[in-house]
Write a protein that holds these residues in place. Structure first.
Motif, mmCIF file in Angstrom:
data_model
loop_
_atom_site.group_PDB
_atom_site.id
_atom_site.type_symbol
_atom_site.label_atom_id
_atom_site.label_comp_id
_atom_site.label_asym_id
_atom_site.label_seq_id
_atom_site.Cartn_x
_atom_site.Cartn_y
_atom_site.Cartn_z
ATOM 1 N N TYR A 1 -26.018 -45.156 12.837
ATOM 2 C CA TYR A 1 -26.783 -44.451 13.879
ATOM 3 C C TYR A 1 -26.331 -43.001 13.989
ATOM 4 C CZ TYR A 1 -29.398 -43.748 18.191
ATOM 5 O OH TYR A 1 -30.289 -43.275 19.123
ATOM 6 N N LEU A 2 -25.026 -42.781 13.976
ATOM 7 C CA LEU A 2 -24.511 -41.414 14.083
ATOM 8 C C LEU A 2 -24.986 -40.547 12.925
ATOM 9 C CD1 LEU A 2 -20.810 -42.026 15.200
ATOM 10 C CD2 LEU A 2 -22.675 -41.096 16.586
ATOM 11 N N LEU A 3 -24.938 -41.095 11.719
ATOM 12 C CA LEU A 3 -25.296 -40.316 10.536
ATOM 13 C C LEU A 3 -26.802 -40.091 10.425
ATOM 14 C CD1 LEU A 3 -22.932 -41.989 7.901
ATOM 15 C CD2 LEU A 3 -22.564 -39.841 9.115
ATOM 16 N N GLU A 4 -27.582 -41.113 10.715
ATOM 17 C CA GLU A 4 -29.020 -41.039 10.464
ATOM 18 C C GLU A 4 -29.805 -40.506 11.658
ATOM 19 O OE1 GLU A 4 -30.136 -44.926 9.189
ATOM 20 O OE2 GLU A 4 -28.698 -44.949 7.520
ATOM 21 N N ASN A 5 -29.458 -40.930 12.866
ATOM 22 C CA ASN A 5 -30.233 -40.524 14.046
ATOM 23 C C ASN A 5 -29.721 -39.238 14.673
ATOM 24 O OD1 ASN A 5 -30.525 -43.594 13.737
ATOM 25 N ND2 ASN A 5 -32.168 -43.129 15.163
ATOM 26 N N TRP A 6 -28.409 -39.099 14.766
ATOM 27 C CA TRP A 6 -27.828 -37.903 15.372
ATOM 28 C C TRP A 6 -27.430 -36.863 14.337
ATOM 29 C CZ3 TRP A 6 -24.153 -39.940 19.840
ATOM 30 C CH2 TRP A 6 -24.942 -40.546 20.818
ATOM 31 N N LYS A 7 -27.488 -37.221 13.063
ATOM 32 C CA LYS A 7 -27.080 -36.303 11.982
ATOM 33 C C LYS A 7 -25.661 -35.773 12.235
ATOM 34 C CE LYS A 7 -31.254 -36.783 10.475
ATOM 35 N NZ LYS A 7 -31.539 -37.744 9.366
ATOM 36 N N TYR A 8 -24.836 -36.662 12.750
ATOM 37 C CA TYR A 8 -23.465 -36.238 13.074
ATOM 38 C C TYR A 8 -22.672 -36.022 11.786
ATOM 39 C CZ TYR A 8 -18.810 -35.987 15.040
ATOM 40 O OH TYR A 8 -17.544 -35.564 15.365
ATOM 41 N N ILE A 9 -21.910 -34.926 11.770
ATOM 42 C CA ILE A 9 -21.050 -34.598 10.632
ATOM 43 C C ILE A 9 -19.601 -34.780 11.066
ATOM 44 C CG2 ILE A 9 -20.322 -32.816 9.012
ATOM 45 C CD1 ILE A 9 -23.102 -31.556 9.330
ATOM 46 N N PHE A 10 -18.915 -35.720 10.452
ATOM 47 C CA PHE A 10 -17.507 -35.937 10.782
ATOM 48 C C PHE A 10 -16.686 -34.742 10.323
ATOM 49 C CE2 PHE A 10 -19.246 -40.100 11.225
ATOM 50 C CZ PHE A 10 -18.418 -40.760 12.123
ATOM 51 N N GLN A 11 -15.828 -34.280 11.220
ATOM 52 C CA GLN A 11 -15.083 -33.053 10.976
ATOM 53 C C GLN A 11 -13.709 -33.276 10.351
ATOM 54 O OE1 GLN A 11 -16.518 -29.946 11.664
ATOM 55 N NE2 GLN A 11 -18.300 -31.297 11.923
ATOM 56 N N VAL A 12 -13.099 -34.432 10.634
ATOM 57 C CA VAL A 12 -11.722 -34.652 10.199
ATOM 58 C C VAL A 12 -11.628 -35.967 9.436
ATOM 59 C CG1 VAL A 12 -9.309 -34.846 10.911
ATOM 60 C CG2 VAL A 12 -10.890 -33.423 12.234
ATOM 61 N N ARG A 13 -11.086 -35.902 8.222
ATOM 62 C CA ARG A 13 -10.821 -37.129 7.470
ATOM 63 C C ARG A 13 -9.535 -37.741 8.026
ATOM 64 N NH1 ARG A 13 -10.903 -36.260 1.145
ATOM 65 N NH2 ARG A 13 -10.730 -38.545 1.283
ATOM 66 N N PRO A 14 -9.561 -39.023 8.336
ATOM 67 C CA PRO A 14 -8.342 -39.671 8.861
ATOM 68 C C PRO A 14 -7.180 -39.578 7.868
ATOM 69 C CG PRO A 14 -10.279 -41.077 9.173
ATOM 70 C CD PRO A 14 -10.696 -39.959 8.286
#
Length: 266
Positions: A253-266
């Protein structure tokens, strides 16, 4: 004028989120179960409330805390190991019962991917939880309370939380016979946790749950050996005969609907 946000539980995640929201111009009300932490919250521009939710009552000025809230972020994970007698779901039911019905408060509920069992393997936002731990079962029941509360809501299921002062390699370093070397890791860094919760605050309630886990899933062995090497720590050793795959959680949902880009690799 920006909204008034309540954060129930200003700990490792709630406190820096509250600080970030204050910096962005929100009025933030935050709670803690200790007086010392309330003093710390006040010093950072957060309206602090000394509140403890028990099974049968709420200690502290609850009415003042919830009065005038536009959104309430609830961040009170179950601590069954610390208090086996306390009913987590009873606490959730109590706090929901004591929310003012004349306020259309949007609820953001911080949950966990522990609602899924390792046997479920590939997990999307549509996967029905099948928890295999007591805390996971309690979280599922609490989520159901939120879903049936009548308030608009968004449930965020975070993977393993990590940050500068919090990383599982501290406990795995040098240990032998660690389990499931080939299982994928499901982690998320504090910065992205805060960013995703701020997105929830900015957006309309979606009345559903979403997975919040970094989309990259290296194996446990590869990830933790690399984490130890980068910190000059003794390497963990894994039981290579343990072939269990474990769950892999996708933040669709975050990637497809909100187009969220993760900023930090764990």
């Amino acid at each position: 004028m920006k909204e008034t946000i309540g954060i129930l539980g200003c700990g490792w995640l709630g406190f820096p989120l509250a600080q970030s929201l204050v910096e962005k111009g929100y009025r933030v009300k935050g709670t803690s179960t200790t007086v010392d932490k309330c003093v710390q919250l006040t010093a950072h521009g957060i309206d602090a409330f000394h509140i403890a939710i028990n099974e049968n009552d709420i200690a502290g000025d609850w009415e003042s805390f919830v009065n005038g809230l536009d959104q309430l972020l609830i961040n009170i994970p179950p601590r069954l190991r610390k208090d086996d007698t306390a009913s987590y779901v009873s606490k959730v039911e109590l706090l929901l019962k004591n929310l003012p019905k004349n306020q259309r408060i949007k609820i953001i509920w911080v949950s966990s991917t522990s609602v899924f069992s390792d046997l479920q393997e590939t997990i999307t936002d549509q996967t029905v939880p099948q928890p295999d731990t007591e805390s996971g079962k309690e979280l599922v029941r609490a989520e159901e309370c939120i879903q049936n509360s009548g308030f608009p809501f968004t449930i965020v299921r975070f993977g393993g939380l990590i940050g500068k002062d919090r990383h599982p390699i501290k406990y795995l370093s040098g240990r032998k016979n660690n389990e499931r070397p080939d299982a994928p890791v499901n982690l998320i860094e504090l910065y992205d946790c805060i960013s995703i919760l701020e997105e929830c605050i900015h957006r309309e309630a979606i009345n559903q749950s979403i997975n919040a886990v970094h989309p990259e899933h290296p194996s446990r062995k590869a990830y933790y050996v690399d984490a130890a090497q980068s910190r000059n720590l003794p390497l963990p050793e894994f039981n290579e005969t343990d072939q269990r795959s474990g769950k892999c959680i996708h933040p669709d949902y975050l990637l497809e609907n909100w187009k969220y880009i993760f900023q930090v690799r764990p």
